[in-house]
Design a protein around this motif. Structure first.
Motif, PDB file in Angstrom:
ATOM      1  N   ALA A 142      -3.313  -6.674  -5.790  1.00  0.00           N
ATOM      2  CA  ALA A 142      -2.507  -6.640  -7.017  1.00  0.00           C
ATOM      3  C   ALA A 142      -1.065  -7.064  -6.725  1.00  0.00           C
ATOM      4  O   ALA A 142      -0.206  -7.002  -7.605  1.00  0.00           O
ATOM      5  N   GLY A 143      -0.797  -7.463  -5.468  1.00  0.00           N
ATOM      6  CA  GLY A 143       0.543  -7.953  -5.107  1.00  0.00           C
ATOM      7  C   GLY A 143       1.511  -6.850  -4.734  1.00  0.00           C
ATOM      8  O   GLY A 143       2.705  -7.085  -4.628  1.00  0.00           O
ATOM      9  N   MET A 144       1.008  -5.590  -4.530  1.00  0.00           N
ATOM     10  CA  MET A 144       1.883  -4.471  -4.166  1.00  0.00           C
ATOM     11  C   MET A 144       1.325  -3.739  -2.950  1.00  0.00           C
ATOM     12  O   MET A 144       0.857  -2.591  -3.068  1.00  0.00           O
ATOM     13  N   PRO A 145       1.337  -4.380  -1.769  1.00  0.00           N
ATOM     14  CA  PRO A 145       0.812  -3.678  -0.587  1.00  0.00           C
ATOM     15  C   PRO A 145       1.589  -2.390  -0.376  1.00  0.00           C
ATOM     16  O   PRO A 145       2.817  -2.390  -0.434  1.00  0.00           O
ATOM     17  N   GLY A 146       0.877  -1.300  -0.181  1.00  0.00           N
ATOM     18  CA  GLY A 146       1.569  -0.022  -0.064  1.00  0.00           C
ATOM     19  C   GLY A 146       0.861   0.924   0.873  1.00  0.00           C
ATOM     20  O   GLY A 146      -0.240   0.660   1.351  1.00  0.00           O
ATOM     21  N   MET A 147       1.536   2.049   1.124  1.00  0.00           N
ATOM     22  CA  MET A 147       0.980   3.093   1.986  1.00  0.00           C
ATOM     23  C   MET A 147       0.587   4.288   1.132  1.00  0.00           C
ATOM     24  O   MET A 147       1.245   4.609   0.151  1.00  0.00           O
ATOM     25  N   THR A 148      -0.467   4.963   1.572  1.00  0.00           N
ATOM     26  CA  THR A 148      -0.979   6.128   0.846  1.00  0.00           C
ATOM     27  C   THR A 148       0.025   7.271   0.909  1.00  0.00           C
ATOM     28  O   THR A 148       0.422   7.680   1.993  1.00  0.00           O
ATOM     29  N   VAL A 149       0.408   7.805  -0.233  1.00  0.00           N
ATOM     30  CA  VAL A 149       1.173   9.055  -0.217  1.00  0.00           C
ATOM     31  C   VAL A 149       0.332  10.217  -0.736  1.00  0.00           C
ATOM     32  O   VAL A 149       0.667  11.386  -0.526  1.00  0.00           O
ATOM     33  N   SER A 150      -0.743   9.897  -1.427  1.00  0.00           N
ATOM     34  CA  SER A 150      -1.619  10.968  -1.917  1.00  0.00           C
ATOM     35  C   SER A 150      -3.032  10.425  -2.063  1.00  0.00           C
ATOM     36  O   SER A 150      -3.226   9.314  -2.578  1.00  0.00           O
ATOM     37  N   LEU A 151      -4.009  11.216  -1.582  1.00  0.00           N
ATOM     38  CA  LEU A 151      -5.417  10.816  -1.699  1.00  0.00           C
ATOM     39  C   LEU A 151      -6.227  12.047  -2.069  1.00  0.00           C
ATOM     40  O   LEU A 151      -6.309  13.008  -1.301  1.00  0.00           O
ATOM     41  N   GLN A 152      -6.778  12.010  -3.265  1.00  0.00           N
ATOM     42  CA  GLN A 152      -7.556  13.150  -3.777  1.00  0.00           C
ATOM     43  C   GLN A 152      -9.027  12.765  -3.722  1.00  0.00           C
ATOM     44  O   GLN A 152      -9.453  11.841  -4.419  1.00  0.00           O
ATOM     45  N   ASP A 171      -9.735   5.056   1.282  1.00  0.00           N
ATOM     46  CA  ASP A 171      -8.303   4.837   1.484  1.00  0.00           C
ATOM     47  C   ASP A 171      -8.027   3.357   1.765  1.00  0.00           C
ATOM     48  O   ASP A 171      -7.148   2.731   1.159  1.00  0.00           O
ATOM     49  N   GLU A 172      -8.804   2.796   2.678  1.00  0.00           N
ATOM     50  CA  GLU A 172      -8.601   1.391   3.043  1.00  0.00           C
ATOM     51  C   GLU A 172      -8.870   0.469   1.847  1.00  0.00           C
ATOM     52  O   GLU A 172      -8.101  -0.452   1.567  1.00  0.00           O
ATOM     53  N   SER A 173      -9.975   0.721   1.146  1.00  0.00           N
ATOM     54  CA  SER A 173     -10.329  -0.141   0.007  1.00  0.00           C
ATOM     55  C   SER A 173      -9.267  -0.038  -1.085  1.00  0.00           C
ATOM     56  O   SER A 173      -8.912  -1.039  -1.726  1.00  0.00           O
ATOM     57  N   MET A 174      -8.755   1.178  -1.289  1.00  0.00           N
ATOM     58  CA  MET A 174      -7.725   1.368  -2.311  1.00  0.00           C
ATOM     59  C   MET A 174      -6.439   0.666  -1.882  1.00  0.00           C
ATOM     60  O   MET A 174      -5.724   0.083  -2.706  1.00  0.00           O
ATOM     61  N   GLY A 175      -6.154   0.699  -0.571  1.00  0.00           N
ATOM     62  CA  GLY A 175      -5.003  -0.062  -0.050  1.00  0.00           C
ATOM     63  C   GLY A 175      -5.174  -1.553  -0.308  1.00  0.00           C
ATOM     64  O   GLY A 175      -4.230  -2.258  -0.673  1.00  0.00           O
ATOM     65  N   TRP A 176      -6.405  -2.040  -0.155  1.00  0.00           N
ATOM     66  CA  TRP A 176      -6.686  -3.449  -0.433  1.00  0.00           C
ATOM     67  C   TRP A 176      -6.512  -3.773  -1.907  1.00  0.00           C
ATOM     68  O   TRP A 176      -6.052  -4.856  -2.271  1.00  0.00           O
ATOM     69  N   SER A 234       4.783   1.236  -2.277  1.00  0.00           N
ATOM     70  CA  SER A 234       5.224   0.007  -1.619  1.00  0.00           C
ATOM     71  C   SER A 234       6.632   0.253  -1.107  1.00  0.00           C
ATOM     72  O   SER A 234       7.555   0.406  -1.904  1.00  0.00           O
ATOM     73  N   PRO A 235       6.820   0.368   0.226  1.00  0.00           N
ATOM     74  CA  PRO A 235       8.168   0.679   0.705  1.00  0.00           C
ATOM     75  C   PRO A 235       9.142  -0.439   0.350  1.00  0.00           C
ATOM     76  O   PRO A 235       8.734  -1.594   0.260  1.00  0.00           O
ATOM     77  N   ASP A 236      10.426  -0.062   0.129  1.00  0.00           N
ATOM     78  CA  ASP A 236      11.380  -1.141  -0.150  1.00  0.00           C
ATOM     79  C   ASP A 236      11.541  -1.979   1.129  1.00  0.00           C
ATOM     80  O   ASP A 236      11.188  -1.523   2.226  1.00  0.00           O
ATOM     81  N   PRO A 237      12.040  -3.228   1.002  1.00  0.00           N
ATOM     82  CA  PRO A 237      12.023  -4.148   2.144  1.00  0.00           C
ATOM     83  C   PRO A 237      12.711  -3.601   3.400  1.00  0.00           C
ATOM     84  O   PRO A 237      12.203  -3.759   4.512  1.00  0.00           O
ATOM     85  N   GLU A 238      13.837  -2.899   3.202  1.00  0.00           N
ATOM     86  CA  GLU A 238      14.557  -2.371   4.368  1.00  0.00           C
ATOM     87  C   GLU A 238      13.724  -1.310   5.089  1.00  0.00           C
ATOM     88  O   GLU A 238      13.595  -1.317   6.311  1.00  0.00           O
ATOM     89  N   HIS A 239      13.123  -0.438   4.283  1.00  0.00           N
ATOM     90  CA  HIS A 239      12.262   0.609   4.840  1.00  0.00           C
ATOM     91  C   HIS A 239      11.057  -0.024   5.545  1.00  0.00           C
ATOM     92  O   HIS A 239      10.649   0.399   6.634  1.00  0.00           O
ATOM     93  N   ARG A 296       7.669   1.476  -7.623  1.00  0.00           N
ATOM     94  CA  ARG A 296       6.988   1.094  -6.370  1.00  0.00           C
ATOM     95  C   ARG A 296       5.689   1.886  -6.169  1.00  0.00           C
ATOM     96  O   ARG A 296       5.021   1.740  -5.163  1.00  0.00           O
ATOM     97  N   LYS A 297       5.366   2.751  -7.131  1.00  0.00           N
ATOM     98  CA  LYS A 297       4.138   3.558  -7.016  1.00  0.00           C
ATOM     99  C   LYS A 297       2.959   2.828  -7.647  1.00  0.00           C
ATOM    100  O   LYS A 297       3.082   2.257  -8.724  1.00  0.00           O
ATOM    101  N   VAL A 298       1.824   2.895  -6.964  1.00  0.00           N
ATOM    102  CA  VAL A 298       0.598   2.276  -7.485  1.00  0.00           C
ATOM    103  C   VAL A 298      -0.472   3.359  -7.545  1.00  0.00           C
ATOM    104  O   VAL A 298      -0.721   4.051  -6.557  1.00  0.00           O
ATOM    105  N   TYR A 299      -1.085   3.502  -8.704  1.00  0.00           N
ATOM    106  CA  TYR A 299      -2.163   4.476  -8.893  1.00  0.00           C
ATOM    107  C   TYR A 299      -3.491   3.738  -8.751  1.00  0.00           C
ATOM    108  O   TYR A 299      -3.692   2.689  -9.358  1.00  0.00           O
ATOM    109  N   VAL A 300      -4.382   4.310  -7.925  1.00  0.00           N
ATOM    110  CA  VAL A 300      -5.617   3.603  -7.585  1.00  0.00           C
ATOM    111  C   VAL A 300      -6.800   4.572  -7.655  1.00  0.00           C
ATOM    112  O   VAL A 300      -6.649   5.762  -7.351  1.00  0.00           O
ATOM    113  N   ALA A 301      -7.952   4.063  -8.052  1.00  0.00           N
ATOM    114  CA  ALA A 301      -9.182   4.866  -8.055  1.00  0.00           C
ATOM    115  C   ALA A 301     -10.256   4.139  -7.264  1.00  0.00           C
ATOM    116  O   ALA A 301     -10.235   2.898  -7.171  1.00  0.00           O
ATOM    117  N   GLY A 302     -11.174   4.917  -6.688  1.00  0.00           N
ATOM    118  CA  GLY A 302     -12.234   4.283  -5.902  1.00  0.00           C
ATOM    119  C   GLY A 302     -13.497   5.132  -5.886  1.00  0.00           C
ATOM    120  O   GLY A 302     -13.467   6.323  -6.224  1.00  0.00           O
TER     121      GLY A 302
END
Ligand SMILES: CCCCCCCCCCCCCC(=O)SCCNC(=O)CCNC(=O)[C@H](O)C(C)(C)COP(=O)(O)OP(=O)(O)OC[C@H]1O[C@@H](n2cnc3c(N)ncnc32)[C@H](O)[C@@H]1OP(=O)(O)O
Length: 239
Positions: free
Chosen positions: A150-160, A140-145, A212-217, A185-191
């Motif tokens: 990639a310039g889109m810091p984001g939070m995990t919404v799904s981890l399979q 999870d952490e590595s995928m977040g990195w 990647s949450p929008d700036p206000e969020h 704002r969705k980023v698909y990641v594999a690890g």
């Protein structure tokens, strides 16, 4: 890892911001304490000492903990951190100051990131092997990195997760992660996790969606975060 991100940076409203040398000294000391406490955690879960010795050590540790004065508030971003995309000294995965972290050392690769670490007895699931939750945490952490680089810091919404082989304790591990696609704002990641010794045998693999949450969020979630384009520039230095 050196991975400056283009936008957000942390505000330091609750503590005076030390200069660069002060931050370096603080990080060095935090890492030194983290190292020793990790050794204590390891000794704690390995010891076969008798009850009297355990109780004596417990009392000594209580005395040591009392010397760690000051309390960081829940959402306060430490002055030594760069969030998001930089040093997180107390991250339970990468933080050299965290007794919970292996710690995972993350470096940028072409098209993703690679992390290295070894798990200890404190991370045990089945005897001799890593806990499945710890593998998920490393991925999870590595995928977040990977998202952040990639310039889109984001939070995990799904981890399979797929657990293919048990992850041995005390072996050097290699955790790879890369972005496979984006959609708004969705980023698909594999690890994946392998040992360094046998990088062709995947022990655990994951696919995830990060948002990647929008700036206000993001400002609502992380009150210590400065608005995009903030004047202190966000100089991420790695963790
Ligand atoms: C400055 C930014 C900072 C970033 C933080 C870096 C942290 C680094 C630390 C790293 C630590 C390591 C990592 C950790 O530990 S992260 C910690 C664990 N994760 C969380 O706590 C996240 C909890 N979730 C949320 O808070 C919200 O969902 C967030 C804020 C992320 C997005 O809420 P927001 O209201 O903004 O977005 P949205 O709800 O409109 O959804 C947006 C899109 O996403 C789609 N969607 C939603 N769920 C799923 C799903 N399960 N599968 C597939 N897709 C899903 C949804 O359909 C929509 O798509 P579309 O309809 O637009 O096509």
């Amino acid at each position: 890892m050196n991975s400056p991100l283009p936008h957000h940076s942390a505000t330091r409203t609750t503590a005076e911001q030390p200069d660069e040398e002060g931050v370096h000294r603080q990080r060095t000391a935090i890492a030194a304490l983290g190292h020793e406490v990790r050794a204590l955690v390891d000794a704690t879960v390995r010891t076969t000492a008798a009850p009297d010795a355990l109780l004596r050590v417990a009392e000594g540790v209580r005395g040591l903990a009392a010397q760690l004065t000051g309390r960081r508030a829940r959402a306060e971003i430490p002055v030594v951190d760069e969030f998001p995309g930089g040093a997180r000294m107390y991250s339970p995965v990468t933080g050299t100051g965290s007794p919970l972290a292996p710690p995972l050392k993350v470096t940028r690769l072409d098209g993703g990131v690679a992390g290295t670490c070894a798990l200890g007895l404190a991370h045990e699931g089945p005897p001799g092997y890593g806990h499945g939750g710890i593998s998920a945490m490393l991925l999870d952490e590595s995928m977040g990195w990977a998202c952040a680089t990639a310039g889109m810091p984001g939070m995990t919404v799904s981890l399979q997760m797929r657990y293919q082989r048990p992850v041995p304790l005390e072996a050097r591990l290699r955790v790879l992660a890369h972005v496979t696609g984006t959609e708004g704002r969705k980023v698909y990641v594999a690890g994946s996790i392998t040992t360094e010794e046998d990088p062709s045998t995947v022990l655990a693999a994951a696919e995830g969606v990060f948002v990647s949450p929008d700036p206000e969020h993001a400002r609502a979630l992380f009150p210590g975060l400065r608005a995009p384009g903030g004047s202190d520039g966000g100089t991420a230095v790695g963790r």
